[in-house]
Design a protein around this motif. Structure first.
Motif, PDB file in Angstrom:
ATOM      1  N   UNK A   1       0.837  -1.203   0.000  1.00 52.70           N
ATOM      2  CA  UNK A   1       0.000   0.000   0.000  1.00 52.70           C
ATOM      3  C   UNK A   1       0.875   1.257   0.000  1.00 52.70           C
ATOM      4  N   UNK A   2       0.399   2.255  -0.715  1.00 54.39           N
ATOM      5  CA  UNK A   2       1.081   3.552  -0.762  1.00 54.39           C
ATOM      6  C   UNK A   2       0.368   4.567   0.136  1.00 54.39           C
ATOM      7  N   UNK A   3      -0.466   4.075   1.021  1.00 50.91           N
ATOM      8  CA  UNK A   3      -1.260   4.957   1.877  1.00 50.91           C
ATOM      9  C   UNK A   3      -0.402   5.905   2.701  1.00 50.91           C
ATOM     10  N   UNK A   4       0.770   5.441   3.147  1.00 56.10           N
ATOM     11  CA  UNK A   4       1.619   6.265   4.015  1.00 56.10           C
ATOM     12  C   UNK A   4       2.198   7.477   3.292  1.00 56.10           C
ATOM     13  N   UNK A   5       2.175   7.471   1.951  1.00 55.84           N
ATOM     14  CA  UNK A   5       2.755   8.578   1.182  1.00 55.84           C
ATOM     15  C   UNK A   5       1.869   9.816   1.247  1.00 55.84           C
ATOM     16  N   UNK A   6       0.554   9.588   1.312  1.00 59.42           N
ATOM     17  CA  UNK A   6      -0.399  10.699   1.295  1.00 59.42           C
ATOM     18  C   UNK A   6      -0.109  11.807   2.293  1.00 59.42           C
ATOM     19  N   UNK A   7       0.000  11.490   3.593  1.00 61.47           N
ATOM     20  CA  UNK A   7       0.248  12.547   4.583  1.00 61.47           C
ATOM     21  C   UNK A   7       1.556  13.303   4.349  1.00 61.47           C
ATOM     22  N   UNK A   8       2.529  12.669   3.719  1.00 64.09           N
ATOM     23  CA  UNK A   8       3.827  13.311   3.502  1.00 64.09           C
ATOM     24  C   UNK A   8       3.787  14.370   2.403  1.00 64.09           C
ATOM     25  N   UNK A   9       2.812  14.250   1.508  1.00 65.60           N
ATOM     26  CA  UNK A   9       2.789  15.178   0.373  1.00 65.60           C
ATOM     27  C   UNK A   9       1.589  16.131   0.423  1.00 65.60           C
ATOM     28  N   UNK A  10       0.755  16.050   1.463  1.00 60.11           N
ATOM     29  CA  UNK A  10      -0.480  16.841   1.509  1.00 60.11           C
ATOM     30  C   UNK A  10      -0.219  18.335   1.375  1.00 60.11           C
ATOM     31  N   UNK A  11       0.654  18.855   2.194  1.00 57.15           N
ATOM     32  CA  UNK A  11       0.894  20.290   2.211  1.00 57.15           C
ATOM     33  C   UNK A  11       1.481  20.766   0.884  1.00 57.15           C
ATOM     34  N   UNK A  12       2.470  20.038   0.393  1.00 57.55           N
ATOM     35  CA  UNK A  12       3.129  20.428  -0.865  1.00 57.55           C
ATOM     36  C   UNK A  12       2.158  20.326  -2.027  1.00 57.55           C
ATOM     37  N   UNK A  13       1.391  19.232  -2.072  1.00 58.22           N
ATOM     38  CA  UNK A  13       0.423  19.048  -3.153  1.00 58.22           C
ATOM     39  C   UNK A  13      -0.621  20.161  -3.134  1.00 58.22           C
ATOM     40  N   UNK A  14      -1.037  20.554  -1.932  1.00 61.13           N
ATOM     41  CA  UNK A  14      -2.013  21.639  -1.817  1.00 61.13           C
ATOM     42  C   UNK A  14      -1.493  22.941  -2.396  1.00 61.13           C
ATOM     43  N   UNK A  15      -0.214  23.242  -2.132  1.00 61.51           N
ATOM     44  CA  UNK A  15       0.386  24.474  -2.649  1.00 61.51           C
ATOM     45  C   UNK A  15       0.473  24.441  -4.170  1.00 61.51           C
ATOM     46  N   UNK A  16       0.848  23.293  -4.741  1.00 57.29           N
ATOM     47  CA  UNK A  16       0.952  23.173  -6.196  1.00 57.29           C
ATOM     48  C   UNK A  16      -0.425  23.239  -6.863  1.00 57.29           C
ATOM     49  N   UNK A  17      -1.426  22.679  -6.219  1.00 55.53           N
ATOM     50  CA  UNK A  17      -2.773  22.721  -6.785  1.00 55.53           C
ATOM     51  C   UNK A  17      -3.349  24.136  -6.742  1.00 55.53           C
ATOM     52  N   UNK A  18      -3.081  24.839  -5.658  1.00 54.88           N
ATOM     53  CA  UNK A  18      -3.531  26.233  -5.566  1.00 54.88           C
ATOM     54  C   UNK A  18      -2.864  27.079  -6.659  1.00 54.88           C
ATOM     55  N   UNK A  19      -1.571  26.827  -6.882  1.00 59.62           N
ATOM     56  CA  UNK A  19      -0.850  27.559  -7.924  1.00 59.62           C
ATOM     57  C   UNK A  19      -1.408  27.220  -9.306  1.00 59.62           C
ATOM     58  N   UNK A  20      -1.859  25.978  -9.502  1.00 57.45           N
ATOM     59  CA  UNK A  20      -2.432  25.572 -10.787  1.00 57.45           C
ATOM     60  C   UNK A  20      -3.735  26.316 -11.055  1.00 57.45           C
ATOM     61  N   UNK A  21      -4.562  26.487 -10.023  1.00 48.61           N
ATOM     62  CA  UNK A  21      -5.809  27.241 -10.175  1.00 48.61           C
ATOM     63  C   UNK A  21      -5.493  28.676 -10.595  1.00 48.61           C
ATOM     64  N   UNK A  22      -4.525  29.274  -9.945  1.00 46.71           N
ATOM     65  CA  UNK A  22      -4.165  30.659 -10.245  1.00 46.71           C
ATOM     66  C   UNK A  22      -3.565  30.779 -11.649  1.00 46.71           C
ATOM     67  N   UNK A  23      -2.841  29.745 -12.072  1.00 44.17           N
ATOM     68  CA  UNK A  23      -2.293  29.750 -13.432  1.00 44.17           C
ATOM     69  C   UNK A  23      -3.430  29.744 -14.456  1.00 44.17           C
ATOM     70  N   UNK A  24      -4.416  28.854 -14.260  1.00 45.02           N
ATOM     71  CA  UNK A  24      -5.545  28.788 -15.182  1.00 45.02           C
ATOM     72  C   UNK A  24      -6.328  30.081 -15.218  1.00 45.02           C
ATOM     73  N   UNK A  25      -6.528  30.684 -14.047  1.00 42.21           N
ATOM     74  CA  UNK A  25      -7.246  31.957 -13.981  1.00 42.21           C
ATOM     75  C   UNK A  25      -6.489  33.039 -14.739  1.00 42.21           C
ATOM     76  N   UNK A  26      -5.162  33.020 -14.625  1.00 43.17           N
ATOM     77  CA  UNK A  26      -4.344  33.997 -15.326  1.00 43.17           C
ATOM     78  C   UNK A  26      -4.442  33.822 -16.842  1.00 43.17           C
TER      79      UNK A  26
END
Length: 312
Positions: free
Chosen positions: A54-79
């Protein structure tokens, strides 16, 4: 300053690299345990380990970073919708949608990606059983290739899921900004080179409505089940027979099938570009002749005639 494809690709690459790094330790440990049991001939134990990977343990390690990249992706599309620079959506809070899509990513790691790597290990065990039955030893070179192939598959999964989330959220940001700006239509712009897929080459330059794209992307980004995305935001089959059928479709038919909204495949580089806006309300035209209001004096009788009761 306009937005660049390179900026989007950078976001995708950063998330993929982070995910690959966090996956590496789990994948290496899984393969080492698998290899040990296969080498010892404990194929039943190797099967047990594979089925419980299982790769379940990977999720908590990348949550914060993934959130920042996803937020930046939304702003890129809006731009992209705004033509570059500051956007109207930059003042909005995206915590809910970002958190939801990070959950989607973690769910995929726990179930979808884990299952794919499990299958890869089970295939290796099946080959070992066949070699055992034929009393043929597994060559060292084959074992090395298997390890490299297993790591490569994990890396590809990381790149694919990272690209899908950044691209889909970039599109969602585009439609969110478009909705606020009054953008009604957009066209698709593919990166045309020797890596461009047949479908993206076909869809390049075609125009669709923002309203239709918004429905597709809203349903996709708010989905609770990653498996539903195959229906909510489908990828076109790019086989020759399917592409012959797709090539005969009108823009409306493509839109109705959900084929007007990128991404259209893993590592898709096709972007949405603004085309037309709603007609703005304009100031009424005047004759240019000054008109004076007639003089009027209200009296108590005026109010009585209007049946208005005066306060005492």
């Amino acid at each position: 300053m306009g937005t660049r494809l390179e900026d989007y690709i950078t976001l995708e690459t950063m998330l993929a690299t982070k995910l690959q790094l966090e996956l590496a330790e789990v994948v290496e440990l899984a393969w080492s345990e698998h290899e040990r049991e296969v080498r010892l001939g404990n194929l039943d134990e190797a099967t047990h380990l594979a089925e419980n990977l299982t790769l379940e343990s990977v999720g908590p390690k990348i949550r914060s970073y993934a959130g920042a990249m996803m937020r930046a992706s939304i702003e890129y599309g809006a731009s992209m919708a705004a033509g570059g620079g500051r956007t109207l959506t930059s003042s909005l809070v995206f915590d809910r949608i970002v958190s939801h899509n990070v959950d989607q990513l973690c769910q995929y790691l726990k179930y979808g990606a884990s299952l794919q790597l499990q299958k890869r290990l089970l295939q290796s065990i099946a080959l070992a059983r066949a070699a055992e039955s034929a009393q043929v030893g597994i060559q060292k070179a084959e074992a090395i290739r298997d390890r490299q192939s297993f790591k490569k598959e994990a890396d590809s999964l990381a790149k694919m899921v990272s690209g899908l989330h950044t691209s889909r959220l970039g599109g969602w940001g585009f439609t969110a900004e478009s909705d606020m700006l009054g953008l009604t239509t957009y066209k698709l712009s593919a990166q045309l080179d020797n890596r461009t897929s047949r479908f993206c080459r076909f869809i390049h330059g075609k125009t669709f409505t923002v309203e239709s794209a918004k429905k597709v992307l809203d349903a996709a980004v708010y989905s609770d089940n990653p498996d539903d995305l195959k229906v909510l935001h489908p990828w076109p089959d790019q086989s020759n027979a399917s592409m012959d059928s797709i090539s005969a479709m009108s823009a409306q038919q493509l839109q109705d099938r959900g084929f007007g909204v990128p991404p259209f495949h893993p590592y898709c580089r096709t972007l949405m570009v603004p085309v037309a806006y709603k007609t703005r309300l304009s100031k009424p035209r005047t004759t240019g002749v000054q008109q004076d209001m007639p003089e009027f004096m209200a009296t108590p009788e005026t109010l009585l005639n209007m049946e208005t009761t005066m306060p005492q």
